[in-house]
Design an enzyme around this catalytic site. Structure first.
Site, PDB file in Angstrom:
ATOM      1  N   HIS A 373       0.842  -1.199   0.000  1.00  0.00           N
ATOM      2  CA  HIS A 373       0.000   0.000   0.000  1.00  0.00           C
ATOM      3  C   HIS A 373       0.876   1.248   0.000  1.00  0.00           C
ATOM      4  CE1 HIS A 373      -4.221  -1.346   0.582  1.00  0.00           C
ATOM      5  NE2 HIS A 373      -3.602  -2.479   0.873  1.00  0.00           N
ATOM      6  N   PHE A 425       0.928   3.525   6.906  1.00  0.00           N
ATOM      7  CA  PHE A 425      -0.379   3.710   7.536  1.00  0.00           C
ATOM      8  C   PHE A 425      -1.459   3.389   6.506  1.00  0.00           C
ATOM      9  CE2 PHE A 425      -4.069   6.471   8.385  1.00  0.00           C
ATOM     10  CZ  PHE A 425      -4.385   6.051   9.677  1.00  0.00           C
ATOM     11  N   ALA A 428      -9.169   2.779   5.222  1.00  0.00           N
ATOM     12  CA  ALA A 428     -10.124   2.770   4.110  1.00  0.00           C
ATOM     13  C   ALA A 428     -10.571   4.206   3.861  1.00  0.00           C
ATOM     14  CB  ALA A 428     -11.315   1.879   4.442  1.00  0.00           C
TER      15      ALA A 428
END
Length: 476
Positions: A373, A425, A428
């Site tokens: 991510h 970190f 959503a």
């Protein structure tokens, strides 16, 4: 090797069934079935191996191999000789449209009753060739019985049946009936309170479920009804529950199953009369034959072919869903190999399969997902090198329109967080705006590593669910 697929449908319409839009804005459709089986039951006179033992006044009766059972035969005869006519008078008096499940050999042996059904305008659906057990039939033999039932039904009534219900069916009955191709609906299902479409024999087949609880057969089973008042009370309660659901915006269908030799007994007919009077006392009720329900459903809710994710080839599945977990197509690959079924063709169901794979993976593999991510509002975002999904998600929270002060704060938090936990970190973003994200960022950075690892994994799963929702909505 093909991925395992579970053939049963445990999903159905889920929490929000469709509104059937019954005629007259009815809150409930009430459908009465009269099973006409007398003369079609097991009997050595019919070429069967023994006598009938099912659904009579003798609860727990046993078949008599090679013998006629005089008492059993006469109980069935009562249905044809007396019970049928008593019920017909009641239905004619109330001008009630009904469906008959007619066993073809029984119809052929009862020309007066069959003529009365036609005169009354009742639908006569097929109840098979004989009222016998089909579970041990080969597909070829059952198919032959089905074809003979249709032929004999047309001879006896003047028209082929448009509905089919075997009742004592096999696992292949639905497929064979769909394969036959001439039925507007099939009824060998107890799976719902509404009609539904089923893909069978390469076609979209309408199923109108039947019911065995709101059924007089409970007079002939252990722990069933033992008085007319119990029958009435149960039918009334079933009606009330479904009527109230309809008033709340979720109309359903109530099937009431009857047998001439059971409900046709005087005390039971009076209980049925009380129920019908009760149902007629309500305004928003549609009394309909099953063929009427089938045609209404076909018009208001026609089949909508859609590709089911669980039926996709592995390559196509991974291509479509491989990005649900950021840069981690292995999750989709493994999910495709699980035992999946119709319940997994929703976002919630498919997410369950993906989450199972993710949770079953070791910490190392899960960390690779977390590390895949991007930072929020980080360098990749500014360089426009995020995945399409991440770009849209960050933009939805306004992270593509930060002030210099906000950007500086995000950069500082990103650096502190990664140095402390070893992964970026994750949140959503679609569930938040930028101020909410900053608030969560500042709170979570004080967590322990174990707490934050667990929370980051929960957020990864939440992001995956939102992505699946978008993909499935786009494909619907």
């Amino acid at each position: 090797m093909n991925a395992p697929r579970y053939p049963r449908d445990l999903q159905g319409y889920g929490e929000t069934p469709p509104n059937p839009n019954w005629p007259g804005s009815a809150s409930i459709a009430v459908q009465i079935v009269l099973n006409y089986e007398e003369g079609g039951e097991n009997c050595i006179l019919h070429g069967d191996e023994g006598s009938e033992a099912f659904l009579s006044e003798v609860v727990g009766a046993q078949q008599w191999p090679g013998q006629r059972h005089w008492n059993m035969e006469s109980m069935y005869e009562y249905g044809a000789r007396s019970g049928f006519w008593r019920l017909r008078r009641l239905f004619e008096e109330m001008e009630l449209p009904i469906t008959v499940y007619g066993v073809a050999t029984a119809l052929a042996r009862s020309p007066s009753q069959t003529a009365a059904m036609l005169e009354s305008g009742w639908e006569i659906a097929s109840h098979g060739l004989k009222w016998i057990e089909y579970k041990d039939f080969s597909p070829e033999d059952e198919r032959q019985h089905m074809r003979e039932a249709i032929r004999l039904h047309e001879e006896a009534t003047g028209a082929r049946p448009l509905g089919w219900y075997t009742g004592r069916c096999s696992a292949q009955t639905i497929e064979l009936a769909a394969e036959e191709g001439g039925f507007e609906y099939l009824a060998d299902s107890y799976a719902d309170d509404l009609p539904y479409w089923l893909r069978a024999a390469g076609r979209d087949q309408l199923i109108i479920p039947y019911a065995l609880d709101s059924n007089d057969m409970r007079f002939a089973t252990p722990q069933g009804f033992n008085s007319g008042s119990q029958f009435y009370d149960y039918l009334r309660d079933a009606f009330d529950a479904l009527y109230n659901e309809g008033e709340d915006g979720f109309p359903k269908m109530l099937s009431v199953g009857l047998h001439c030799r059971l409900a046709g007994r005087p005390g039971r007919t009076e209980a049925l009369r009380r129920f019908l009077d009760y149902a007629y006392s309500h305004d928003r009720v549609w009394f309909a034959r099953r063929i009427d329900i089938a045609r209404h459903w076909r018009t208001t809710h026609p089949p909508r072919p859609a590709q089911r994710p669980t039926q996709m080839a592995k390559g196509d599945f991974v291509e479509k869903f491989g990005g649900v977990f950021e840069h981690s197509a292995w999750v989709a690959e493994r999910a495709h190999g699980l035992e999946l079924g119709r319940a997994h063709d929703t976002a919630e169901g498919l997410h369950s399969a993906f989450a199972r794979v993710f949770r079953a993976a070791g910490e190392g593999e899960r960390l690779t997902v977390l590390k895949s991510h991007p930072d929020l509002a980080g360098k990749l975002a500014r360089a426009k090198r995020l995945t399409e999904e991440s770009t849209a998600e960050q933009a939805s929270a306004g992270l593509d329109a930060l002030t210099e002060g906000e950007r500086s704060r995000f950069e500082s938090l990103n650096r502190q967080y990664t140095e402390k936990f070893g992964f970026p970190f994750i949140i959503a973003a679609k569930d938040h705006d930028k101020s909410s994200i900053l608030k969560n960022f500042e709170a979570r950075i004080a967590s322990s590593r174990d707490e934050e690892l667990a929370e980051a994994c929960r957020q990864v799963e939440r992001i995956a669910f939102l992505r699946l929702e978008g993909l499935l909505e786009a494909g619907s």
